[in-house]
Design an enzyme around this catalytic site. Structure first.
Site, PDB file in Angstrom:
ATOM      1  N   HIS A 172     -45.354  29.337  74.681  1.00  0.00           N
ATOM      2  CA  HIS A 172     -45.878  29.216  76.054  1.00  0.00           C
ATOM      3  C   HIS A 172     -47.083  28.275  76.075  1.00  0.00           C
ATOM      4  O   HIS A 172     -47.223  27.436  76.970  1.00  0.00           O
ATOM      5  CB  HIS A 172     -46.360  30.564  76.587  1.00  0.00           C
ATOM      6  CG  HIS A 172     -45.301  31.612  76.696  1.00  0.00           C
ATOM      7  ND1 HIS A 172     -45.258  32.716  75.889  1.00  0.00           N
ATOM      8  CD2 HIS A 172     -44.244  31.720  77.545  1.00  0.00           C
ATOM      9  CE1 HIS A 172     -44.228  33.476  76.230  1.00  0.00           C
ATOM     10  NE2 HIS A 172     -43.591  32.903  77.222  1.00  0.00           N
ATOM     11  N   GLN A 231     -33.729  39.885  86.209  1.00  0.00           N
ATOM     12  CA  GLN A 231     -33.015  39.195  85.136  1.00  0.00           C
ATOM     13  C   GLN A 231     -32.711  40.093  83.941  1.00  0.00           C
ATOM     14  O   GLN A 231     -32.225  39.622  82.924  1.00  0.00           O
ATOM     15  CB  GLN A 231     -33.740  37.915  84.720  1.00  0.00           C
ATOM     16  CG  GLN A 231     -35.076  38.104  84.032  1.00  0.00           C
ATOM     17  CD  GLN A 231     -35.804  36.771  83.848  1.00  0.00           C
ATOM     18  OE1 GLN A 231     -36.333  36.222  84.802  1.00  0.00           O
ATOM     19  NE2 GLN A 231     -35.834  36.247  82.632  1.00  0.00           N
ATOM     20  N   GLY A 250     -39.170  25.683  78.330  1.00  0.00           N
ATOM     21  CA  GLY A 250     -38.930  25.483  76.901  1.00  0.00           C
ATOM     22  C   GLY A 250     -37.452  25.265  76.593  1.00  0.00           C
ATOM     23  O   GLY A 250     -36.575  25.794  77.279  1.00  0.00           O
ATOM     24  N   GLN A 285     -30.817  28.335  80.364  1.00  0.00           N
ATOM     25  CA  GLN A 285     -31.717  28.580  81.500  1.00  0.00           C
ATOM     26  C   GLN A 285     -32.268  27.254  82.026  1.00  0.00           C
ATOM     27  O   GLN A 285     -32.312  27.003  83.230  1.00  0.00           O
ATOM     28  CB  GLN A 285     -32.847  29.507  81.059  1.00  0.00           C
ATOM     29  CG  GLN A 285     -34.064  29.489  81.961  1.00  0.00           C
ATOM     30  CD  GLN A 285     -35.092  30.541  81.594  1.00  0.00           C
ATOM     31  OE1 GLN A 285     -34.879  31.702  81.830  1.00  0.00           O
ATOM     32  NE2 GLN A 285     -36.222  30.124  81.058  1.00  0.00           N
ATOM     33  N   SER A 328     -41.254  36.209  72.872  1.00  0.00           N
ATOM     34  CA  SER A 328     -42.049  37.434  73.070  1.00  0.00           C
ATOM     35  C   SER A 328     -41.345  38.617  72.416  1.00  0.00           C
ATOM     36  O   SER A 328     -41.971  39.586  72.007  1.00  0.00           O
ATOM     37  CB  SER A 328     -42.246  37.707  74.560  1.00  0.00           C
ATOM     38  OG  SER A 328     -42.831  36.576  75.160  1.00  0.00           O
TER      39      SER A 328
HETATM   40  O1  PAF Z   1     -38.169  32.051  80.436  1.00  0.00           O
HETATM   41  C1  PAF Z   1     -38.797  32.961  81.024  1.00  0.00           C
HETATM   42  O2  PAF Z   1     -39.844  33.434  80.583  1.00  0.00           O
HETATM   43  C2  PAF Z   1     -38.244  33.502  82.330  1.00  0.00           C
HETATM   44  O3  PAF Z   1     -36.850  33.512  82.323  1.00  0.00           O
HETATM   45  C3  PAF Z   1     -38.793  32.778  83.565  1.00  0.00           C
HETATM   46  C4  PAF Z   1     -38.373  31.323  83.603  1.00  0.00           C
HETATM   47  C5  PAF Z   1     -40.308  32.889  83.601  1.00  0.00           C
HETATM   48  C6  PAF Z   1     -38.241  33.457  84.822  1.00  0.00           C
HETATM   49  O4  PAF Z   1     -38.585  34.802  84.882  1.00  0.00           O
END
Ligand code: PAF
Length: 279
Positions: free
Chosen positions: A34, A58, A144, A150, A183
């Site tokens: 991050h 999600q 990332g 995603q 994480s």
């Molecule tokens: O990659 C993540 O941490 C999550 O999928 C995101 C993009 C913050 C959406 O909740």
């Protein structure tokens, strides 16, 4: 660093920003992966806004929503030290108010790979990212490459809605053993970390095989499987090669730049990773 705890504070705080805004959405429990996104935004834009929101939509009911790692104070201190300008920490009601209407965007990639193991996952991701983008109105969005699918789906959604946002894809950050930072790595025992480190090593063996001229996707996949820790081989969700541009699965010879994508369960923890195969 200014912290906005709800939509009203965010809107008031950023309404007069007349500059290039970079946005880094996260679910918190920040790690060096991050941090690298924030650093890139700080370098390339005038103001950097981060968000921390663990998005329930999600996660499927059997997933780890309730135990997802949370370190809000540490996260805030890290971002302050970096020089991040703004942090948005909305509540569930800010993102999903009672009158909230879901967008109906479903890409052709929602159901494959990650989507076939986590059926509602990408719908949840696009709902929250769409909402966040509509609130923050960034010029640049930092994501990332570890979450390659995603990244592709969000980019397609941004194109679909013609949002004036440029997606910046950032390199995967790894620990010393090669394990891609996530994480969820905090769930791993020492023994599991050792096993998990064979994921990237095996991806590298497979990529070397490719770089040495082998273009057969099944051979590249076999090389990955042969080198992976024996325990993990039994727990592979998928190993697939996709065209880097279209994200369509490549079954025969690899003719274009591609990604070798894997999802593997290490104990109870599901990890994903990938490497590029550049022709
Ligand atoms: O990659 C993540 O941490 C999550 O999928 C995101 C993009 C913050 C959406 O909740």
């Amino acid at each position: 660093m200014k912290i906005f705890r709800n939509n009203a504070e965010l809107m008031q705080g950023i309404q007069n920003l007349n500059c290039k805004i970079g946005f880094v959405p996260t679910m918190g429990a920040l790690h060096s992966g991050h941090i690298s996104l924030f650093k890139q935004s700080l370098l390339e834009t005038d103001k950097t806004i981060g968000s921390i929101f663990v998005n329930p939509k999600q996660f499927s009911p059997s997933e780890d929503l309730n135990r997802y790692p949370k370190n809000l104070n540490t996260d805030i201190n890290q971002l302050k030290d970096l020089g991040v300008d703004y942090l948005f920490v909305p509540s569930i009601d800010d993102i999903y108010p009672d009158n909230f209407e879901e967008i109906d965007y479903i890409s052709d990639l929602h159901g494959i790979l990650e989507g076939s193991f986590r059926p509602s996952h990408f719908n949840g991701v696009v709902q929250v990212v769409y909402r966040l983008l509509k609130l923050v109105h960034p010029d640049y969005l930092y994501l990332g490459k570890k979450d390659a699918q995603q990244l592709k789906i969000i980019s397609k959604m941004i194109d679909h809605y013609k949002m004036p946002i440029k997606v910046k894809s950032c390199e995967i950050i790894r620990d010393q053993s090669g394990l891609a930072l996530s994480s969820r790595n905090t769930y791993l025992s020492t023994q599991e970390k050792l096993q998990a480190s064979t994921i990237y090593k095996s991806l590298c063996y497979a990529r070397n095989h490719f770089d040495n001229g082998n273009r057969s996707s099944s051979e590249i996949i076999k090389t990955f499987e042969k080198n992976l820790n024996d325990q993990l081989v039994k727990n592979i969700d998928y190993v697939s090669i996709v065209d880097e541009t279209t994200f369509m699965i490549t079954n025969g010879n690899i003719e274009n730049n591609a990604l070798l994508l894997v999802a593997v369960k290490v104990g109870a923890t599901r990890l994903i990773d990938n490497v590029e195969l550049l022709v």
